[in-house]
Design an enzyme around this catalytic site. Structure first.
Site, PDB file in Angstrom:
ATOM      1  N   HIS A   1     -26.842  45.506 -15.746  1.00  0.00           N
ATOM      2  CA  HIS A   1     -25.731  44.897 -15.068  1.00  0.00           C
ATOM      3  C   HIS A   1     -25.497  43.495 -15.175  1.00  0.00           C
ATOM      4  O   HIS A   1     -25.115  42.567 -14.497  1.00  0.00           O
ATOM      5  CB  HIS A   1     -25.537  45.162 -13.618  1.00  0.00           C
ATOM      6  CG  HIS A   1     -25.528  46.816 -13.488  1.00  0.00           C
ATOM      7  ND1 HIS A   1     -24.348  47.607 -13.379  1.00  0.00           N
ATOM      8  CD2 HIS A   1     -26.513  47.673 -13.297  1.00  0.00           C
ATOM      9  CE1 HIS A   1     -24.716  48.642 -13.248  1.00  0.00           C
ATOM     10  NE2 HIS A   1     -25.896  49.029 -13.057  1.00  0.00           N
TER      11      HIS A   1
ATOM     12  N   ASN B   1     -21.125  52.963  -9.028  1.00  0.00           N
ATOM     13  CA  ASN B   1     -20.620  52.929 -10.583  1.00  0.00           C
ATOM     14  C   ASN B   1     -19.365  53.706 -10.865  1.00  0.00           C
ATOM     15  O   ASN B   1     -18.867  54.211  -9.759  1.00  0.00           O
ATOM     16  CB  ASN B   1     -21.686  53.608 -11.303  1.00  0.00           C
ATOM     17  CG  ASN B   1     -23.042  52.878 -11.739  1.00  0.00           C
ATOM     18  OD1 ASN B   1     -23.043  51.820 -11.572  1.00  0.00           O
ATOM     19  ND2 ASN B   1     -24.060  53.712 -12.221  1.00  0.00           N
TER      20      ASN B   1
ATOM     21  N   HIS C   1     -27.679  45.240  -2.979  1.00  0.00           N
ATOM     22  CA  HIS C   1     -28.792  45.951  -2.361  1.00  0.00           C
ATOM     23  C   HIS C   1     -28.340  47.188  -1.777  1.00  0.00           C
ATOM     24  O   HIS C   1     -27.669  47.106  -0.733  1.00  0.00           O
ATOM     25  CB  HIS C   1     -29.822  45.145  -1.538  1.00  0.00           C
ATOM     26  CG  HIS C   1     -31.118  45.926  -1.202  1.00  0.00           C
ATOM     27  ND1 HIS C   1     -31.497  47.138  -1.829  1.00  0.00           N
ATOM     28  CD2 HIS C   1     -32.053  45.655  -0.272  1.00  0.00           C
ATOM     29  CE1 HIS C   1     -32.606  47.443  -1.287  1.00  0.00           C
ATOM     30  NE2 HIS C   1     -32.774  46.730  -0.173  1.00  0.00           N
TER      31      HIS C   1
ATOM     32  N   TYR D   1     -34.240  46.757  -5.513  1.00  0.00           N
ATOM     33  CA  TYR D   1     -33.013  45.783  -5.435  1.00  0.00           C
ATOM     34  C   TYR D   1     -33.529  44.211  -4.933  1.00  0.00           C
ATOM     35  O   TYR D   1     -33.370  43.196  -5.310  1.00  0.00           O
ATOM     36  CB  TYR D   1     -31.837  46.045  -5.153  1.00  0.00           C
ATOM     37  CG  TYR D   1     -30.996  47.083  -5.418  1.00  0.00           C
ATOM     38  CD1 TYR D   1     -31.520  48.181  -5.997  1.00  0.00           C
ATOM     39  CD2 TYR D   1     -29.878  46.649  -6.323  1.00  0.00           C
ATOM     40  CE1 TYR D   1     -31.209  49.336  -6.799  1.00  0.00           C
ATOM     41  CE2 TYR D   1     -29.125  47.472  -7.099  1.00  0.00           C
ATOM     42  CZ  TYR D   1     -29.526  48.742  -7.429  1.00  0.00           C
ATOM     43  OH  TYR D   1     -29.096  49.609  -8.168  1.00  0.00           O
TER      44      TYR D   1
HETATM   45 FE1  HDE Z   1     -28.842  49.815  -9.950  1.00  0.00          FE
HETATM   46  N1  HDE Z   1     -30.105  48.006 -10.312  1.00  0.00           N
HETATM   47  N2  HDE Z   1     -30.687  50.870 -10.095  1.00  0.00           N
HETATM   48  N3  HDE Z   1     -27.762  51.671 -10.036  1.00  0.00           N
HETATM   49  N4  HDE Z   1     -27.189  48.810  -9.763  1.00  0.00           N
HETATM   50  C1  HDE Z   1     -29.517  46.827 -10.280  1.00  0.00           C
HETATM   51  O1  HDE Z   1     -30.335  45.011  -9.149  1.00  0.00           O
HETATM   52  C2  HDE Z   1     -31.749  50.338 -10.024  1.00  0.00           C
HETATM   53  C3  HDE Z   1     -28.482  52.772 -10.048  1.00  0.00           C
HETATM   54  C4  HDE Z   1     -26.163  49.248  -9.925  1.00  0.00           C
HETATM   55  O2  HDE Z   1     -23.335  43.677  -9.640  1.00  0.00           O
HETATM   56  C5  HDE Z   1     -30.508  45.670 -10.432  1.00  0.00           C
HETATM   57  O3  HDE Z   1     -29.477  43.119  -8.479  1.00  0.00           O
HETATM   58  C6  HDE Z   1     -32.964  51.389  -9.924  1.00  0.00           C
HETATM   59  C7  HDE Z   1     -27.679  53.966  -9.762  1.00  0.00           C
HETATM   60  C8  HDE Z   1     -25.087  48.249  -9.861  1.00  0.00           C
HETATM   61  O4  HDE Z   1     -25.110  42.825  -8.923  1.00  0.00           O
HETATM   62  C9  HDE Z   1     -32.030  46.490 -10.150  1.00  0.00           C
HETATM   63  C10 HDE Z   1     -32.219  52.585 -10.208  1.00  0.00           C
HETATM   64  C11 HDE Z   1     -26.210  53.051  -9.466  1.00  0.00           C
HETATM   65  C12 HDE Z   1     -25.654  47.260  -9.835  1.00  0.00           C
HETATM   66  C13 HDE Z   1     -31.455  48.015 -10.225  1.00  0.00           C
HETATM   67  C14 HDE Z   1     -30.951  52.142 -10.380  1.00  0.00           C
HETATM   68  C15 HDE Z   1     -26.737  51.495  -9.777  1.00  0.00           C
HETATM   69  C16 HDE Z   1     -27.264  47.512 -10.076  1.00  0.00           C
HETATM   70  C17 HDE Z   1     -30.503  44.868 -11.459  1.00  0.00           C
HETATM   71  C18 HDE Z   1     -32.766  54.061 -10.341  1.00  0.00           C
HETATM   72  C19 HDE Z   1     -25.030  53.595  -8.984  1.00  0.00           C
HETATM   73  C20 HDE Z   1     -25.209  45.824 -10.363  1.00  0.00           C
HETATM   74  C21 HDE Z   1     -29.781  43.566 -10.808  1.00  0.00           C
HETATM   75  C22 HDE Z   1     -33.462  54.278  -9.030  1.00  0.00           C
HETATM   76  C23 HDE Z   1     -24.916  54.175  -7.860  1.00  0.00           C
HETATM   77  C24 HDE Z   1     -25.088  44.823  -8.930  1.00  0.00           C
HETATM   78  C25 HDE Z   1     -29.800  43.835  -9.418  1.00  0.00           C
HETATM   79  C26 HDE Z   1     -24.471  43.645  -9.107  1.00  0.00           C
HETATM   80  C27 HDE Z   1     -28.133  46.560 -10.325  1.00  0.00           C
HETATM   81  C28 HDE Z   1     -32.314  48.962 -10.196  1.00  0.00           C
HETATM   82  C29 HDE Z   1     -29.997  53.243 -10.507  1.00  0.00           C
HETATM   83  C30 HDE Z   1     -25.788  50.577  -9.645  1.00  0.00           C
HETATM   84  C31 HDE Z   1     -33.015  46.304 -11.167  1.00  0.00           C
HETATM   85  C32 HDE Z   1     -34.467  51.303  -9.846  1.00  0.00           C
HETATM   86  C33 HDE Z   1     -27.711  55.290  -9.737  1.00  0.00           C
HETATM   87  C34 HDE Z   1     -23.596  48.334  -9.788  1.00  0.00           C
HETATM   88  O5  HDE Z   1     -32.496  46.165  -8.934  1.00  0.00           O
END
Ligand code: HDE
Length: 728
Positions: free
Chosen positions: A80, A153, A344, A367
């Site tokens: 992202h 999402n 987060h 997060y």
């Molecule tokens: Fe994320 N995801 N994600 N994700 N995600 C991040 O956090 C992660 C997942 C989502 O505009 C990271 O600050 C794991 C689902 C959005 O700043 C990180 C898993 C959904 C955003 C991270 C998921 C999301 C992130 C990278 C699987 C929809 C952007 C930067 C367990 C429900 C937020 C950050 C923004 C961002 C980890 C799966 C949505 C690395 C480990 C499912 C919208 O922490």
């Protein structure tokens, strides 16, 4: 010469240093200074030993400026990274006290401030907005009880069921590690290698290959919390809840060919669209929807509520719309706000709680961990965009870049020296208490058997699409797999597709020059059960009782609204300005954005008298940046446009992308010069089908406006793709 504002009060006796600090945010009307507040008298030259001599190390002004510049970049988000954000407000329609005690979901009078960041997942920070990808839809609610982040999402399911697989998924989709190719694209071997070996991703991959992955605008996307969460009311009673965002402009997409071209013509297409809409006062709006399931019904479904690869179809549990979010202010500074915002999924408030969805559970760790490296330490919550609007009191201290100057000698609890402050809050006083869920289980590294149906909702999704949407899905698979070089991976994916729909698999197989496998691919289970018995993990396919879910098709979205739709008016000297102005004003009255586009910039001569301002020249724009095109009359204008290859390409491309096109009757010569015009005019049935194809030809500008506006309200005429194939 700026006015010399003396901001620091003259009498500084007894004032604390942080109270004396003037506002440094607004740099207008102020002298330039160093970061220690010393006024700078020359920002053009470094200090040298003679005007042709070496720069001196003592130049603290130069060194400070350069050091700050050298450290300007922070690590981009691992996923992202490419995002755009806006401020806004959320207002509740009806108190939700029956289900949750969260104050912002009970108080219909308070506007809760929000900050929303939209993003793509795979690309780097500078990548194109129009990549085929999932879009992040992260909302920070600054509530009276602390911050609640709904980090969702624009698709309601996810690729994997357990957070353990997230690094693998992301490694597979990111540019391949040996040559860092391709940027912001899933169409490459490592991604499809992984997907073809992970049958649990099948439902999500159907969404990713659908038009949902190439939105027309961030303002025209749905949002989903994905996981099942819990609501808790003030009696401590829990219900399950899924969160939805429903855009009031409807859900719309662009064509894939168009998306690829936009990536070249305007890689900031979505960012610009969001920014301009807010600047112009056309504030994007979404309704917050909830699907609520009573706790007793946890096992009432054909799927597991904890499985993030499943939706609860809206036809089974309706979405209640409980409030509205309006984005009404652009950020002042991209870095300070959009880049530094730290979402987060674990930022929740009393009245909302987690479930044991293993993807959600893993996110709860990830997060904060990622912010520590990205924002450089544990004080990221003190960055203005992350601060709650309520006071923070605790015994956390120090660390890099600490902003708060804590007072007193106690930084521990319990204490008597500090009067016992700060106090813990009971549930009735707004204190957060985790839901007391009963857990009586063995500690295992396993997945529940209830997670092992990977295909029935993928089939449900496919069956629920309109014919054009189905065709786009087949093309998307053909494109992506066509870019995969390893034939065995393509073949394996075909095997997976046969599990979804044999017809879909057959269409893709033709494009790949392969045969549909006689036997569908059997899901592979990569887990090794602790007891060594792999049979326990055999996947199951459940026959879904629901054959179709109309809510899943974008064909059933809101139509008829043309606010913020961009309409190109192709004109040259000699244009019939009365007709042009009538149509232009009719479009503006409906909230659309017409722009006069001519072969050059400046002013256009009207057919009779007067001049018309040109908004853009054909040199800098392309039809992929517009929703519809109008060609007004005027003999000379029509002759120029008909002879201009860029203008004709503009129209052919608009036709190819199924957009409404209107011609003044006088502009027949332009129509005749286009590829589709030649075909339409030859076709005896054309009179009847023209309207279905969104082509308006009309002499009366008032009538033309009405027909054109109705056509723009339909967004696209996707069926056109089945009538005529126009190259562009
Ligand atoms: Fe994320 N995801 N994600 N994700 N995600 C991040 O956090 C992660 C997942 C989502 O505009 C990271 O600050 C794991 C689902 C959005 O700043 C990180 C898993 C959904 C955003 C991270 C998921 C999301 C992130 C990278 C699987 C929809 C952007 C930067 C367990 C429900 C937020 C950050 C923004 C961002 C980890 C799966 C949505 C690395 C480990 C499912 C919208 O922490």
């Amino acid at each position: 010469m700026p006015s010399k504002k003396a901001k620091a009060p003259a009498n500084t006796t007894n004032k604390k240093i942080n109270e004396l600090a003037p506002d440094t945010e607004n740099s207008q009307d102020e002298f330039m200074s160093t970061n220690t507040g010393v006024r700078i008298n020359d920002d053009q030259n470094s200090l040298k030993a003679g005007d042709r001599g070496p720069t001196l190390l003592e130049d603290f002004i130069f060194r400070e400026k350069m050091t700050h510049f050298d450290h300007e970049r922070i690590p981009e988000r691992i996923v992202h990274a490419r995002g755009s954000a806006a401020h806004g407000v959320f207002r509740l329609y009806e108190p939700m006290s029956k289900y949750t005690k969260a104050s912002f979901l009970n108080d219909t009078k308070t506007e809760t401030p929000v900050f929303v960041r939209f993003s793509t997942v795979a690309g780097s920070r500078g990548s194109s907005d129009l990549a085929r990808d999932v879009r992040g839809f992260a909302v920070k609610f600054y509530t009276q009880e602390g911050n609640f982040d709904l980090v969702g999402n624009n698709m309601p399911v996810f690729f994997i069921q357990d957070a353990m697989k997230f690094p693998d998924l992301i490694h597979a989709v990111k540019p391949e590690p040996h040559h860092e190719i391709p940027q912001a694209a899933s169409a490459h071997d490592t991604f499809w290698d992984f997907i073809s070996l992970m049958p649990e991703s099948t439902h999500m991959i159907m969404w990713a290959m659908s038009d949902r992955a190439i939105p027309r605008s961030l303002r025209m996307m749905e949002g989903f919390g994905v996981h099942t969460f819990r609501f808790i009311n003030d009696q401590g009673k829990a219900s399950f809840v899924k969160f939805h965002w429903k855009p009031l402009l409807g859900v719309h997409s662009v064509a894939w060919d168009e998306a690829q071209k936009i990536s070249g013509k305007d890689p900031d297409f979505h960012r610009r669209d969001l920014w301009e809409a807010i600047e112009s006062g056309a504030f994007p709006e979404w309704e917050l929807g909830v699907q609520i399931v009573a706790e007793k019904d946890e096992f009432a479904f054909e799927f597991d509520l904890l499985d993030p690869t499943k939706i609860i179809p809206e036809e089974i549990v309706p979405v209640q719309r409980i409030g509205k979010m309006t984005l009404n202010r652009n950020p002042d500074n991209f870095f300070a706000e959009t880049e530094q915002v730290a979402f987060h999924v674990g930022h929740i408030v009393p009245g909302i709680d987690f479930t044991n969805d293993p993807l959600l559970q893993g996110r709860l760790f990830s997060y904060t961990d990622t912010q520590l490296i990205r924002l450089g330490g544990p004080n990221f919550q003190e960055i203005p965009i992350n601060r709650p609007i309520v006071p923070v009191h605790n015994n956390q201290r120090d660390g890099y870049m600490r902003q708060t100057i804590n007072q007193g000698r106690t930084s521990y609890n319990p204490n008597s020296l500090g009067g016992g402050c700060p106090f813990q809050a009971k549930w009735s006083e707004g204190g957060f208490a985790s839901y007391t869920e009963k857990i009586d289980a063995k500690k295992v590294r396993e997945r529940s058997r209830s997670f092992f149906d990977h295909f029935s909702q993928a089939t449900l999704f496919y069956n629920s699409q309109s014919e054009p949407e189905k065709a786009h899905i087949a093309k998307a698979f053909s494109f992506e797999l066509g870019k995969v070089e390893t034939v065995a991976i393509r073949q394996r994916m075909l095997g997976i597709l046969t599990q979804v729909d044999r017809n879909l698999a057959a269409q893709v197989a033709i494009n790949l020059g392969l045969k549909v496998p006689a036997k569908p691919e059997q899901p592979i289970n990569h887990s090794i059960p602790a007891d060594g018995n792999p049979k326990r993990f055999q996947p199951v396919k459940i026959e879904s009782t629901l054959q179709e879910s109309p809510a899943l098709s974008m064909a059933n979205t809101i139509k008829g609204k043309i606010q913020t739709r961009k309409v190109a008016i192709l004109a040259a000297d000699g244009v019939e300005q009365e007709a042009l102005n009538t149509v232009k004003n009719a479009l503006i009255a409906q909230g659309a954005i017409p722009e006069v586009i001519a072969p050059r910039l400046g002013m256009l001569k009207g057919a009779t008298k007067g001049e018309i301002a040109i908004d853009k020249s054909l040199l800098t724009v392309a039809s992929v940046l517009y929703d519809a095109v109008y060609v007004p009359g005027g003999v000379n204008s029509v002759a120029t446009i008909a002879a201009d290859p860029d203008a004709i390409h503009f129209l052919n491309e608009a036709y190819r992308h199924c957009k409404p096109i209107a011609f003044d009757k006088e502009a027949q010569q332009v129509l005749e010069s286009t590829l589709f015009g030649k075909m339409i005019l030859k076709d005896p049935a054309a009179q009847d089908i023209r309207q279905d194809e969104g082509i308006v030809i009309e002499a009366d500008p008032k009538k033309l406006s009405g027909l054109f506006i109705a056509a723009i309200g339909q967004h696209r005429f996707w069926d056109r793709e089945t009538y005529r194939d126009i190259p562009a």
